[in-house]
Design a protein around this motif. Structure first.
Motif, PDB file in Angstrom:
ATOM      1  N   THR A   1      -2.537  -0.828  -3.153  1.00  0.00           N
ATOM      2  CA  THR A   1      -3.721  -0.125  -2.653  1.00  0.00           C
ATOM      3  C   THR A   1      -3.299   1.250  -2.160  1.00  0.00           C
ATOM      4  N   ARG A   2      -4.076   2.256  -2.513  1.00  0.00           N
ATOM      5  CA  ARG A   2      -3.790   3.609  -2.044  1.00  0.00           C
ATOM      6  C   ARG A   2      -4.621   3.868  -0.785  1.00  0.00           C
ATOM      7  N   VAL A   3      -3.925   4.173   0.304  1.00  0.00           N
ATOM      8  CA  VAL A   3      -4.556   4.353   1.615  1.00  0.00           C
ATOM      9  C   VAL A   3      -4.417   5.815   2.006  1.00  0.00           C
ATOM     10  N   ILE A   4      -5.543   6.453   2.265  1.00  0.00           N
ATOM     11  CA  ILE A   4      -5.537   7.890   2.541  1.00  0.00           C
ATOM     12  C   ILE A   4      -6.138   8.165   3.915  1.00  0.00           C
ATOM     13  N   ILE A   5      -5.441   8.978   4.707  1.00  0.00           N
ATOM     14  CA  ILE A   5      -5.955   9.444   5.995  1.00  0.00           C
ATOM     15  C   ILE A   5      -6.734  10.733   5.748  1.00  0.00           C
ATOM     16  N   ASP A   6      -8.021  10.706   6.035  1.00  0.00           N
ATOM     17  CA  ASP A   6      -8.884  11.874   5.788  1.00  0.00           C
ATOM     18  C   ASP A   6      -9.830  12.056   6.970  1.00  0.00           C
ATOM     19  N   SER A   7      -9.305  12.597   8.053  1.00  0.00           N
ATOM     20  CA  SER A   7     -10.074  12.712   9.293  1.00  0.00           C
ATOM     21  C   SER A   7     -11.324  13.564   9.133  1.00  0.00           C
TER      22      SER A   7
ATOM     23  N   LYS B   1      -7.722  12.832  19.479  1.00  0.00           N
ATOM     24  CA  LYS B   1      -7.727  14.298  19.424  1.00  0.00           C
ATOM     25  C   LYS B   1      -8.293  14.774  18.081  1.00  0.00           C
ATOM     26  N   ASN B   2      -9.435  14.224  17.708  1.00  0.00           N
ATOM     27  CA  ASN B   2     -10.173  14.585  16.486  1.00  0.00           C
ATOM     28  C   ASN B   2      -9.448  14.178  15.206  1.00  0.00           C
ATOM     29  N   LYS B   3      -8.405  13.398  15.331  1.00  0.00           N
ATOM     30  CA  LYS B   3      -7.684  12.892  14.167  1.00  0.00           C
ATOM     31  C   LYS B   3      -7.804  11.373  14.129  1.00  0.00           C
ATOM     32  N   VAL B   4      -7.656  10.830  12.929  1.00  0.00           N
ATOM     33  CA  VAL B   4      -7.644   9.377  12.796  1.00  0.00           C
ATOM     34  C   VAL B   4      -6.505   8.796  13.633  1.00  0.00           C
ATOM     35  N   ASP B   5      -6.803   7.769  14.422  1.00  0.00           N
ATOM     36  CA  ASP B   5      -5.793   7.108  15.242  1.00  0.00           C
ATOM     37  C   ASP B   5      -4.879   6.292  14.325  1.00  0.00           C
ATOM     38  N   LEU B   6      -3.625   6.709  14.213  1.00  0.00           N
ATOM     39  CA  LEU B   6      -2.703   6.093  13.265  1.00  0.00           C
ATOM     40  C   LEU B   6      -2.359   4.656  13.648  1.00  0.00           C
ATOM     41  N   SER B   7      -2.269   4.370  14.933  1.00  0.00           N
ATOM     42  CA  SER B   7      -2.018   3.003  15.370  1.00  0.00           C
ATOM     43  C   SER B   7      -3.173   2.093  14.961  1.00  0.00           C
ATOM     44  N   ALA B   8      -4.387   2.603  15.067  1.00  0.00           N
ATOM     45  CA  ALA B   8      -5.560   1.823  14.674  1.00  0.00           C
ATOM     46  C   ALA B   8      -5.566   1.567  13.169  1.00  0.00           C
ATOM     47  N   VAL B   9      -5.089   2.545  12.399  1.00  0.00           N
ATOM     48  CA  VAL B   9      -4.986   2.370  10.949  1.00  0.00           C
ATOM     49  C   VAL B   9      -4.042   1.217  10.622  1.00  0.00           C
TER      50      VAL B   9
ATOM     51  N   ALA C   1       3.700  12.991  12.414  1.00  0.00           N
ATOM     52  CA  ALA C   1       2.856  12.302  13.399  1.00  0.00           C
ATOM     53  C   ALA C   1       3.235  10.825  13.491  1.00  0.00           C
ATOM     54  N   PHE C   2       3.466  10.181  12.345  1.00  0.00           N
ATOM     55  CA  PHE C   2       3.908   8.785  12.358  1.00  0.00           C
ATOM     56  C   PHE C   2       5.250   8.654  13.076  1.00  0.00           C
ATOM     57  N   ALA C   3       6.159   9.594  12.799  1.00  0.00           N
ATOM     58  CA  ALA C   3       7.484   9.536  13.426  1.00  0.00           C
ATOM     59  C   ALA C   3       7.389   9.737  14.932  1.00  0.00           C
ATOM     60  N   GLN C   4       6.625  10.720  15.351  1.00  0.00           N
ATOM     61  CA  GLN C   4       6.542  11.024  16.775  1.00  0.00           C
ATOM     62  C   GLN C   4       5.877   9.894  17.561  1.00  0.00           C
ATOM     63  N   GLN C   5       4.971   9.173  16.905  1.00  0.00           N
ATOM     64  CA  GLN C   5       4.312   8.042  17.562  1.00  0.00           C
ATOM     65  C   GLN C   5       5.097   6.746  17.403  1.00  0.00           C
ATOM     66  N   ASP C   6       6.305   6.833  16.869  1.00  0.00           N
ATOM     67  CA  ASP C   6       7.213   5.690  16.738  1.00  0.00           C
ATOM     68  C   ASP C   6       6.578   4.575  15.897  1.00  0.00           C
ATOM     69  N   LEU C   7       5.958   4.962  14.784  1.00  0.00           N
ATOM     70  CA  LEU C   7       5.270   4.004  13.926  1.00  0.00           C
ATOM     71  C   LEU C   7       6.012   3.753  12.619  1.00  0.00           C
ATOM     72  N   ILE C   8       7.198   4.327  12.463  1.00  0.00           N
ATOM     73  CA  ILE C   8       7.985   4.164  11.233  1.00  0.00           C
ATOM     74  C   ILE C   8       9.146   3.216  11.510  1.00  0.00           C
ATOM     75  N   ASP C   9       9.294   2.206  10.669  1.00  0.00           N
ATOM     76  CA  ASP C   9      10.372   1.232  10.819  1.00  0.00           C
ATOM     77  C   ASP C   9      11.619   1.626  10.037  1.00  0.00           C
TER      78      ASP C   9
ATOM     79  N   ALA D   1       0.843  -1.199   0.000  1.00  0.00           N
ATOM     80  CA  ALA D   1       0.000   0.000   0.000  1.00  0.00           C
ATOM     81  C   ALA D   1       0.872   1.240   0.000  1.00  0.00           C
ATOM     82  N   ILE D   2       0.359   2.291  -0.626  1.00  0.00           N
ATOM     83  CA  ILE D   2       0.964   3.623  -0.564  1.00  0.00           C
ATOM     84  C   ILE D   2       0.056   4.458   0.321  1.00  0.00           C
ATOM     85  N   LEU D   3       0.594   4.949   1.422  1.00  0.00           N
ATOM     86  CA  LEU D   3      -0.214   5.674   2.410  1.00  0.00           C
ATOM     87  C   LEU D   3       0.122   7.154   2.367  1.00  0.00           C
ATOM     88  N   SER D   4      -0.914   7.977   2.336  1.00  0.00           N
ATOM     89  CA  SER D   4      -0.723   9.417   2.326  1.00  0.00           C
ATOM     90  C   SER D   4      -1.897  10.071   3.041  1.00  0.00           C
TER      91      SER D   4
END
Length: 379
Positions: free
Chosen positions: A229-235, A278-286, A309-317, A193-196
């Motif tokens: 698959t193109r995955v888009i975060i659109d809160s 905080k009114n944003k999509v929960d990235l861990s849940a994604v 946001a991904f970096a600060q939540q330590d979600l990037i490998d 997937a390509i996530l943006s």
């Protein structure tokens, strides 16, 4: 068990075969198999498409009767369960191989040692651990999903030598050269997937597809070109069906905090509602949901806010950064946006694992320091 130099040569060949499936096997791992008898390769194969024959099956088909008494070199433990194809461990046993060497044990709970046990119980010599790190590098996403329940996330960024991604007025085409952009297409093509984020899709009117005409090599003609698959975060439900993203008929998943039933979406668009943070999509849940959908490797190609946001939540490998020999100055846009760090002990420590010149630009690869590992060169 000790391995010989010839064992390593045959396993290295199996690893090279496995790489040929890296654009097509998802959600299955990339696997190669080499059958050797009396010092000669009598059959070899790799897994090409999910639902079709695994590497062992393809190698056995080439070897025919020569498989009897042969040694099988496999980059991943032969499967032991019935899925869309029969167990490869049973196939090897029926073919009469005398020995099986696996580069690594399969972390899939449905296999995890059972394949090798089936073979051992049949009187076949078994061993594992030969070129294991190289074999792990073949399937970083699959292994992470099996071991942690989350996909492997690679964050791609491109910037000038002074760390800017665009001019202050938003102009960014093109910071990097054509060879670097072709390189990105190859990485996209290998991802599930390509996530943006909605910001990138709207501001750039981005399609986020693999532009096959820009790939720096020819794809195997016998295998289909797979669009990730193109995955888009659109809160805030800001996307609209008229955007260029939806002009290409390939799967799109939009993650939001609540459905907007006012729009008429193309049939290939799916909405997923996840918890808000905080009114944003929960990235861990994604990421957890993408793992449930059997996505192994996510290519994160987003703006500074979402990537931050991904970096600060330590979600990037893994980070892949293209650096262009250009200077933009203080008024340019930054690479990542996240909260200020006030102590050096709190900064994110990375380890560089690869550096390559790509055209006029430099490509740097870095892992989080706690999981730094060898990274194979890409074609």
């Amino acid at each position: 068990m000790s391995f010989t130099e010839l064992d390593s040569i045959y396993m290295a060949r199996a690893i090279e075969l496995a790489k040929q499936g890296r654009f097509t096997t998802t959600p299955n791992p990339n696997v190669g198999c080499v059958l050797v008898k009396d010092g000669h390769i009598v059959g070899e194969g790799f897994h090409q498409l999910a639902g079709q024959g695994h590497a062992e099956v393809n190698a056995l088909a080439v070897a025919g009767d020569n498989a009897k008494g042969a040694t099988a070199y496999v980059t991943l433990e032969p499967c032991s369960h019935y899925g869309r194809t029969p167990p490869c461990a049973e196939g090897l046993k029926a073919a009469g191989v005398s020995k099986v060497i696996a580069a690594m044990v399969d972390p899939n709970p449905a296999v995890s040692g059972r394949g090798l046990q089936i073979l051992a119980d049949a009187g076949i010599d078994v061993a594992s651990g030969l070129l294991e790190q190289q074999a792990r590098d073949l399937n970083k996403g699959f292994l992470k999903r099996m071991e942690t329940g989350l996909p492997f996330v690679t964050c791609k960024m491109a910037c000038s030598l002074d760390g800017k991604t665009a001019l202050n007025n938003g102009q960014s085409k093109w910071i990097t050269g054509p060879q670097a952009r072709q390189d990105v297409q190859a990485f996209r093509a290998q991802s599930c997937a390509i996530l943006s984020g909605a910001d990138t899709v709207i501001s750039d009117n981005a399609k986020l597809n693999v532009r096959t005409e820009e790939l720096p090599f020819a794809m195997p003609t016998s295998l289909p070109i797979r669009q990730p698959t193109r995955v888009i975060i659109d809160s805030q439900n800001r996307l609209t069906p008229d955007l260029a993203l939806f002009s290409i008929e390939s799967p799109v998943i939009i993650f939001t905090t609540q459905l907007d039933n006012q729009q008429q979406w193309p049939h290939f668009v799916k909405h997923e509602v996840v918890a808000a943070n905080k009114n944003k999509v929960d990235l861990s849940a994604v990421l957890a949901r993408l793992a449930e959908l059997q996505f192994n490797h996510i290519w994160l190609e987003a703006g500074a806010t979402l990537a931050g946001a991904f970096a600060q939540q330590d979600l990037i490998d893994e980070y892949i950064v293209y650096i262009a020999p250009k200077l933009i100055g203080d008024m340019g846009k930054s690479l990542l946006n996240f909260a200020e760090v006030t102590a050096m002990g709190d900064v994110t420590q990375l380890t560089f694992t690869d550096t390559q010149i790509i055209g006029d630009d430099i490509r740097l690869t870095a892992y989080k320091a706690k999981q730094a590992t060898h990274t194979e060169d890409k074609e």
